[in-house]
Write a protein that holds these residues in place. Structure first.
Motif, PDB file in Angstrom:
ATOM      1  N   GLY A  57     -34.748  32.063  14.993  1.00  0.00           N
ATOM      2  CA  GLY A  57     -34.289  32.524  16.290  1.00  0.00           C
ATOM      3  C   GLY A  57     -32.848  32.998  16.261  1.00  0.00           C
ATOM      4  O   GLY A  57     -32.482  33.974  16.931  1.00  0.00           O
ATOM      5  N   LEU A  58     -32.008  32.306  15.482  1.00  0.00           N
ATOM      6  CA  LEU A  58     -30.606  32.719  15.369  1.00  0.00           C
ATOM      7  C   LEU A  58     -30.497  34.095  14.720  1.00  0.00           C
ATOM      8  O   LEU A  58     -29.719  34.948  15.164  1.00  0.00           O
ATOM      9  N   VAL A  59     -31.283  34.315  13.667  1.00  0.00           N
ATOM     10  CA  VAL A  59     -31.287  35.635  13.029  1.00  0.00           C
ATOM     11  C   VAL A  59     -31.757  36.712  14.006  1.00  0.00           C
ATOM     12  O   VAL A  59     -31.180  37.815  14.076  1.00  0.00           O
ATOM     13  N   ALA A  60     -32.792  36.385  14.795  1.00  0.00           N
ATOM     14  CA  ALA A  60     -33.284  37.353  15.780  1.00  0.00           C
ATOM     15  C   ALA A  60     -32.224  37.677  16.823  1.00  0.00           C
ATOM     16  O   ALA A  60     -32.059  38.832  17.234  1.00  0.00           O
ATOM     17  N   LEU A  61     -31.466  36.679  17.251  1.00  0.00           N
ATOM     18  CA  LEU A  61     -30.409  36.919  18.234  1.00  0.00           C
ATOM     19  C   LEU A  61     -29.295  37.775  17.642  1.00  0.00           C
ATOM     20  O   LEU A  61     -28.754  38.662  18.323  1.00  0.00           O
ATOM     21  N   LEU A  62     -28.936  37.531  16.393  1.00  0.00           N
ATOM     22  CA  LEU A  62     -27.890  38.336  15.766  1.00  0.00           C
ATOM     23  C   LEU A  62     -28.335  39.792  15.626  1.00  0.00           C
ATOM     24  O   LEU A  62     -27.540  40.727  15.860  1.00  0.00           O
TER      25      LEU A  62
ATOM     26  N   ALA B  98     -39.079  30.326  20.853  1.00  0.00           N
ATOM     27  CA  ALA B  98     -38.788  29.279  19.876  1.00  0.00           C
ATOM     28  C   ALA B  98     -39.450  27.964  20.270  1.00  0.00           C
ATOM     29  O   ALA B  98     -40.055  27.279  19.427  1.00  0.00           O
ATOM     30  N   LEU B  99     -39.349  27.608  21.544  1.00  0.00           N
ATOM     31  CA  LEU B  99     -39.990  26.369  21.995  1.00  0.00           C
ATOM     32  C   LEU B  99     -41.502  26.441  21.842  1.00  0.00           C
ATOM     33  O   LEU B  99     -42.150  25.471  21.411  1.00  0.00           O
ATOM     34  N   ALA B 100     -42.069  27.591  22.187  1.00  0.00           N
ATOM     35  CA  ALA B 100     -43.522  27.749  22.034  1.00  0.00           C
ATOM     36  C   ALA B 100     -43.927  27.684  20.565  1.00  0.00           C
ATOM     37  O   ALA B 100     -44.952  27.092  20.215  1.00  0.00           O
ATOM     38  N   ALA B 101     -43.114  28.261  19.699  1.00  0.00           N
ATOM     39  CA  ALA B 101     -43.432  28.240  18.271  1.00  0.00           C
ATOM     40  C   ALA B 101     -43.403  26.817  17.722  1.00  0.00           C
ATOM     41  O   ALA B 101     -44.272  26.429  16.933  1.00  0.00           O
TER      42      ALA B 101
ATOM     43  N   ALA C 163     -35.284  27.432  14.502  1.00  0.00           N
ATOM     44  CA  ALA C 163     -33.921  27.662  14.989  1.00  0.00           C
ATOM     45  C   ALA C 163     -33.205  28.710  14.146  1.00  0.00           C
ATOM     46  O   ALA C 163     -32.520  29.596  14.682  1.00  0.00           O
ATOM     47  N   VAL C 164     -33.366  28.614  12.833  1.00  0.00           N
ATOM     48  CA  VAL C 164     -32.743  29.620  11.958  1.00  0.00           C
ATOM     49  C   VAL C 164     -33.334  31.004  12.227  1.00  0.00           C
ATOM     50  O   VAL C 164     -32.607  32.012  12.332  1.00  0.00           O
TER      51      VAL C 164
END
Length: 380
Positions: free
Chosen positions: A294-299, A328-331, A291-292
């Motif tokens: 993915g959040l960095v990737a979105l930012l 993220a779900l796949a990971a 989650a962290v």
């Protein structure tokens, strides 16, 4: 007194370690696939029919003739009469639509239901066949997918049919009894205190009998299903037999030891809860890290798009958001797969090891995975 389930706790640890290690990527990939599909079911397929029915119902209710939307310039009396006629026409059209909806092709609905049941049955049979393939791997230490799946599919169909018959045998009598007792129960609820005490007592006794019978049947069905898939299924693989022959062999071994069976169910519940907690912790930890990330990737992706709001307000941002979510779900699923494999292997090894305590000939476990004897352990 020796409790087979207690002894199997340590034997399962040793068997799991020998079965999974040393690590081999291809072998683990095959085992991970088996661990995923052998625990699966066909839940959720029945909702497809209801969703499609709802979509078709929307089309049936469409108007078959246009309804005027504006009133022409006519005298007031004539306008009132026309309004009444239009309302009556609308009601007639609505009634016709409801009648057409009520007369939906029963054969089509039955076909959808039968198709859903068939699809669910195929998925369940495949899941059971892969479960039997996992027992084959324990028996030979060679992990294969297609060959044991093909060879065990007939046995999987037998297990599926037997479990369905067991569910019907333990469930339908309870349903019939519920239907028979329900009127008496309804009268019991409607009888005021101090009323017909005799009828109330009889109805209460009937409700109590129904509750006791329902609980007893549910317990019998639950225990029977557990033993079928945890004892009879591996015995079928070990002896290459059908479900009835497997049940006869298992029953001959466990009927003299009901205490051992009860101990097995209790120990299995404790172990399942323990490994479930371990798996939940692993999923939570991995999920937090993913989650962290993915959040960095979105930012980082939001910068060229014009800000965080662009992730939701634009089509490109929505695509990026959906892609990151899927990845993220796949990971999480991939990174927690080793934990799932170890947990599934250990529980299966525990079941087989307990069965070996009752009768070693019924347990499909290779000699290289069997627990070492006291003399071998002392020699090390």
């Amino acid at each position: 007194m020796t409790w087979h389930a207690v002894d199997a706790v340590d034997r399962a640890v040793d068997a799991t370690r020998r079965f999974l290690f040393p690590f081999e990527a291809v072998r683990w990939a095959k085992l991970a696939f088996l661990a995923l599909v052998m625990a699966g079911g066909g839940a959720g397929a029945s909702r497809v029919g209801s969703a499609s029915l709802g979509a078709s119902a929307g089309g049936v209710g469409a108007w078959s003739e246009p309804v005027p939307t504006e009133l022409e310039s006519v005298p007031a009396g004539v306008e009132r009469v026309a309004g009444v006629e239009r309302v009556a026409g609308v009601e007639r059209v609505a009634a016709a639509g409801a009648e057409r909806l009520a007369r939906l092709d029963a054969a089509l609905l039955a076909g959808i239901a039968v198709g859903a049941v068939l699809v669910a049955s195929v998925f369940l049979a495949c899941s059971i066949a892969f479960r039997l393939a996992f027992y084959d791997a324990l028996a030979t230490t060679e992990v294969a997918l297609w060959r044991p799946f093909r060879d065990r599919f007939r046995q999987a169909l037998g297990l599926l049919g037997f479990s369905a018959a067991l569910a019907a045998a333990t469930g339908l009598p309870a349903v019939a009894l519920a239907v028979a007792v329900d009127p008496a129960a309804s009268r019991t609820v409607g009888i005021p205190f101090g009323g017909a005490s005799g009828s109330s007592t009889i109805a209460s006794a009937a409700v109590g009998a129904f509750a006791a019978s329902a609980v007893a049947l549910a317990l019998i069905g639950a225990v029977g299903s557990r033993l079928t898939f945890e004892f009879v299924a591996p015995a079928m693989v070990a002896r290459d037999a059908g479900v009835l022959a497997g049940w006869r062999a298992v029953w001959a071994s466990i009927r003299e030891s009901p205490g051992d069976v009860a101990a097995y169910l209790a120990v299995h519940a404790v172990l399942a809860a323990g490994v479930g907690i371990v798996r939940a912790v692993a999923v939570a930890f991995v999920g937090g890290v993913v989650a962290v990330t993915g959040l960095v990737a979105l930012l980082l992706a939001a910068v060229p798009l014009g800000g965080v709001g662009a992730l939701i307000g634009t089509t490109t941002g929505a695509v990026v958001l959906a892609t990151v979510l899927v990845c993220a779900l796949a990971a999480v699923a991939i990174l927690t797969l080793p934990v799932t494999l170890v947990v599934r292997t250990y529980l299966t090894a525990f079941e087989v090891s307990t069965l070996a305590g009752f009768d070693p000939d019924l347990a499909p476990v290779a000699s290289t995975l069997a627990a070492r004897g006291p003399s071998e352990s002392a020699g090390e």
